[in-house]
Design a protein around this motif. Sequence first.
Motif, mmCIF file in Angstrom:
data_model
loop_
_atom_site.group_PDB
_atom_site.id
_atom_site.type_symbol
_atom_site.label_atom_id
_atom_site.label_comp_id
_atom_site.label_asym_id
_atom_site.label_seq_id
_atom_site.Cartn_x
_atom_site.Cartn_y
_atom_site.Cartn_z
ATOM 1 N N PHE A 175 -2.827 9.443 -11.788
ATOM 2 C CA PHE A 175 -1.578 10.176 -11.545
ATOM 3 C C PHE A 175 -1.222 11.039 -12.767
ATOM 4 O O PHE A 175 -1.510 10.670 -13.908
ATOM 5 N N ASP A 176 -0.609 12.170 -12.492
ATOM 6 C CA ASP A 176 -0.235 13.106 -13.559
ATOM 7 C C ASP A 176 1.132 12.799 -14.161
ATOM 8 O O ASP A 176 1.450 13.265 -15.253
ATOM 9 N N SER A 177 1.975 12.054 -13.425
ATOM 10 C CA SER A 177 3.318 11.753 -13.917
ATOM 11 C C SER A 177 3.734 10.362 -13.487
ATOM 12 O O SER A 177 3.209 9.804 -12.515
ATOM 13 N N TYR A 178 4.680 9.824 -14.226
ATOM 14 C CA TYR A 178 5.154 8.478 -13.874
ATOM 15 C C TYR A 178 5.901 8.495 -12.547
ATOM 16 O O TYR A 178 5.888 7.507 -11.805
ATOM 17 N N GLU A 179 6.543 9.631 -12.191
ATOM 18 C CA GLU A 179 7.253 9.727 -10.903
ATOM 19 C C GLU A 179 6.261 9.616 -9.747
ATOM 20 O O GLU A 179 6.518 8.921 -8.761
ATOM 21 N N GLU A 180 5.119 10.321 -9.875
ATOM 22 C CA GLU A 180 4.082 10.280 -8.832
ATOM 23 C C GLU A 180 3.524 8.866 -8.692
ATOM 24 O O GLU A 180 3.315 8.360 -7.590
ATOM 25 N N ALA A 181 3.294 8.219 -9.824
ATOM 26 C CA ALA A 181 2.762 6.855 -9.808
ATOM 27 C C ALA A 181 3.753 5.882 -9.187
ATOM 28 O O ALA A 181 3.393 5.054 -8.338
ATOM 29 N N LEU A 182 5.024 5.996 -9.600
ATOM 30 C CA LEU A 182 6.054 5.098 -9.078
ATOM 31 C C LEU A 182 6.165 5.191 -7.559
ATOM 32 O O LEU A 182 6.388 4.182 -6.882
ATOM 33 N N LYS A 183 6.004 6.404 -7.025
ATOM 34 C CA LYS A 183 6.122 6.602 -5.574
ATOM 35 C C LYS A 183 5.071 5.780 -4.838
ATOM 36 O O LYS A 183 5.363 5.104 -3.853
ATOM 37 N N PHE A 240 3.171 3.188 -6.111
ATOM 38 C CA PHE A 240 3.301 1.757 -6.423
ATOM 39 C C PHE A 240 4.494 1.144 -5.677
ATOM 40 O O PHE A 240 4.412 0.021 -5.195
ATOM 41 N N SER A 241 5.590 1.897 -5.563
ATOM 42 C CA SER A 241 6.788 1.377 -4.897
ATOM 43 C C SER A 241 6.579 1.215 -3.397
ATOM 44 O O SER A 241 7.092 0.270 -2.792
ATOM 45 N N GLU A 242 5.813 2.138 -2.791
ATOM 46 C CA GLU A 242 5.604 2.072 -1.340
ATOM 47 C C GLU A 242 4.830 0.818 -0.953
ATOM 48 O O GLU A 242 5.097 0.196 0.063
ATOM 49 N N GLY A 243 3.853 0.440 -1.768
ATOM 50 C CA GLY A 243 3.121 -0.810 -1.543
ATOM 51 C C GLY A 243 2.385 -0.860 -0.221
ATOM 52 O O GLY A 243 2.431 -1.868 0.487
ATOM 53 N N LYS A 244 1.659 0.209 0.088
ATOM 54 C CA LYS A 244 0.963 0.273 1.380
ATOM 55 C C LYS A 244 -0.362 -0.478 1.301
ATOM 56 O O LYS A 244 -1.062 -0.465 0.289
ATOM 57 N N ARG A 245 -0.739 -1.130 2.411
ATOM 58 C CA ARG A 245 -2.044 -1.800 2.495
ATOM 59 C C ARG A 245 -2.395 -2.067 3.952
ATOM 60 O O ARG A 245 -1.536 -2.040 4.843
ATOM 61 N N MET A 246 -3.666 -2.376 4.180
ATOM 62 C CA MET A 246 -4.136 -2.836 5.482
ATOM 63 C C MET A 246 -4.161 -4.360 5.444
ATOM 64 O O MET A 246 -4.848 -4.955 4.611
ATOM 65 N N ALA A 247 -3.371 -4.987 6.336
ATOM 66 C CA ALA A 247 -3.293 -6.457 6.357
ATOM 67 C C ALA A 247 -4.666 -7.044 6.661
ATOM 68 O O ALA A 247 -5.402 -6.528 7.501
ATOM 69 N N LYS A 248 -4.993 -8.145 5.977
ATOM 70 C CA LYS A 248 -6.317 -8.745 6.087
ATOM 71 C C LYS A 248 -6.312 -10.133 6.700
ATOM 72 O O LYS A 248 -7.275 -10.876 6.580
ATOM 73 N N GLY A 249 -5.207 -10.522 7.335
ATOM 74 C CA GLY A 249 -5.157 -11.840 7.955
ATOM 75 C C GLY A 249 -4.735 -12.944 7.021
ATOM 76 O O GLY A 249 -4.774 -14.116 7.366
ATOM 77 N N THR A 250 -4.311 -12.580 5.818
ATOM 78 C CA THR A 250 -3.851 -13.597 4.863
ATOM 79 C C THR A 250 -2.409 -13.988 5.128
ATOM 80 O O THR A 250 -1.936 -15.009 4.638
ATOM 81 N N THR A 251 -1.677 -13.144 5.856
ATOM 82 C CA THR A 251 -0.300 -13.446 6.250
ATOM 83 C C THR A 251 -0.208 -13.222 7.742
ATOM 84 O O THR A 251 -1.207 -12.963 8.421
ATOM 85 N N ALA A 252 1.008 -13.275 8.293
ATOM 86 C CA ALA A 252 1.196 -13.080 9.726
ATOM 87 C C ALA A 252 1.194 -11.597 10.102
ATOM 88 O O ALA A 252 1.277 -11.256 11.277
ATOM 89 N N GLU A 253 1.087 -10.689 9.103
ATOM 90 C CA GLU A 253 1.148 -9.252 9.372
ATOM 91 C C GLU A 253 -0.192 -8.732 9.882
ATOM 92 O O GLU A 253 -1.253 -9.298 9.600
ATOM 93 N N ILE A 254 -0.152 -7.611 10.621
ATOM 94 C CA ILE A 254 -1.360 -6.951 11.094
ATOM 95 C C ILE A 254 -1.224 -5.445 10.888
ATOM 96 O O ILE A 254 -0.124 -4.903 10.872
ATOM 97 N N GLY A 255 -2.390 -4.743 10.755
ATOM 98 C CA GLY A 255 -2.388 -3.303 10.614
ATOM 99 C C GLY A 255 -1.883 -2.842 9.258
ATOM 100 O O GLY A 255 -1.811 -3.597 8.295
ATOM 101 N N ILE A 256 -1.538 -1.524 9.186
ATOM 102 C CA ILE A 256 -1.002 -0.954 7.952
ATOM 103 C C ILE A 256 0.423 -1.450 7.744
ATOM 104 O O ILE A 256 1.263 -1.351 8.636
ATOM 105 N N THR A 257 0.685 -1.980 6.577
ATOM 106 C CA THR A 257 2.016 -2.505 6.256
ATOM 107 C C THR A 257 2.463 -1.938 4.908
ATOM 108 O O THR A 257 1.657 -1.429 4.124
ATOM 109 N N THR A 258 3.751 -2.027 4.652
ATOM 110 C CA THR A 258 4.275 -1.638 3.346
ATOM 111 C C THR A 258 5.163 -2.760 2.814
ATOM 112 O O THR A 258 5.816 -3.468 3.576
ATOM 113 N N SER A 259 5.144 -2.911 1.502
ATOM 114 C CA SER A 259 5.971 -3.920 0.853
ATOM 115 C C SER A 259 6.367 -3.381 -0.508
ATOM 116 O O SER A 259 5.499 -2.952 -1.285
#
Length: 572
Positions: A478-486, A488-507
């Motif tokens: 990332f070129d700036s801390y604002e871009e990085a924070l955006k 990191f804050s969104e916390g997007k991932r593809m659920a892998k069956g480790t929790t009750a969530e499925i598909g793309i999730t954000t935390s």
Amino acid sequence: MSRSIIIDGSVIYTNYSQIMGHKKFEALLKEFIEILVEKNSPLLQALSPFKFGDEYDTKRIAEYFNLLTMRNLKELSHILSYTNPVQLEKFIEAFYTFWRSKHRFMIRNEKYVNDYNRRASVEYTMTMVADQFKAVIKNLYRQLLSNITNEFPKVMRQLPSGAQAMFLYDYVKCENFNLNWMEKIPTIWGAIFDPPAIFYTKSNKRKGIIPVVEKNIIDKIELSSNEWFRIPIFVGKLLFFNFVHKDFLAHGAGLANLFEIASPKDIKNRKPDGIIIFGISPDKIPDYTDEWKNAVVFKEKNLYVGVIPNLDENDYFGYMKKTTLTVHNLIMIDNGKLPIHGSMAKITLKSGKSAVAMFLGDSGAGKSETLEALNRLDEVADVNIIIDDMGSLSIENNKVVAYGTETGAFVRLDDLPPGYAYHTMDRSIFMNPDKINARVIVPFNNYKEIVTPTKIDFLFYANNYTEVKNNEERIKFFDSYEEALKVFSEGKRMAKGTTAEIGITTSYFSNPFGAIQMREKHEKIAEKFFKKLFETEVKVGEIRTMLGIKGYEKKGTILAAKALLKLIEKKG
């Protein structure tokens, strides 16, 4: 009968009568027969001589088995005119398997002493007692089968049949923090494992976000000394009292493999930073509501108390670990530190170059898996893991440094390379190895190293959902801390069956363990730390592990590891 069998470690077991004459043996036999009756199992045919009406005389069965250890079946024909040896053999085999399906713990009351040699002697004695008990159990099983079949097996199998874990405990009064009931609870100060330790629990996933409630609770709860154990642990530099009900002692064993156990000397004059109570009945939680059913953290004036109710869906080590870490993170935020849900290691190449890389991401993002992939590259000399799941950032001497919390890892077996689980079998605890999201708890570092402040060179967001085709796109800075924070804050991932969530999730910040509960406060801290990272020229970026993309579950983290390897090689 409880799923956990508690064996008295103060007794030296030398003969079969000590086993079969014990009330727990008869209780175990009764429980097994009740299960067979419910299933209408053909195994019950072996016990027909002991059936009176609709009931089976378990006392007479135990006495008969005791006689069978001294005489063969034919010699006892004067006692029972008809007993089918084939049916009886099958019953004994099934009963032995039932015993081994239980969670088996041996406990021994020993006063904690400061002298290392004396403690070593106590632990050695405990090991000898446990080995003797295991030998008596195995020999009992073999003797019964031998006297039923009039043969001895051509192949002998040393099946795990004794205690899976042994605990040494004392009664400790804490001078600076003590409730009336607390000093009566056995406090575990030492643990010994008999690998492979395999536990099967009723649940295999964690769900929901742990609510935080401002409420005084600890002086309204009283735990029984007959049913509870206190396991004091260090979570990073914080002291926790984790109280575990005996039915959930498997999760207590997990604590001993994941965290540094605090000694009675450590806790005597120190107030705990956090308290966890695992396995309390919901009706004993004041003002209990359904919102607390998986876990709840109570914020008192100067203390956080995490509570996990006694419900089948909570019978998963993830609830023990994550509630503990949630309390840790809340304390960190209160103290102006930045808790990180991620992993970190010092990576040293054979060329002599090295770097400390931290990966942030939610469960299944590929944090630990990328480090493991790095460890398998020929160019890598060492991957010294300092953080596996949770840590915290602090600013010291105008630099951002990191601290770990755990000395072990709670790893998803499905994502590990073939054979890794067997490589660590001799020091691991396995949880539900036959199920999706099977886990292993394995130690990876010593306590002193994880709590030593470590300066970081790279901070990566672990992206498991973006598919990339060329090596240049595997790592993006990332070129700036604002871009990085955006990102990191969104916390997007593809659920892998480790929790009750499925598909793309954000935390939020990939950290539902404290950060989301105190988001407003956390946001200010995060901005401060990301500014400092960029000011001090720590490289902040995104690494594409592709762990959540079909076909890349194994290959993706290897490709990511190779991209990071090239970065370290270029580092000055």
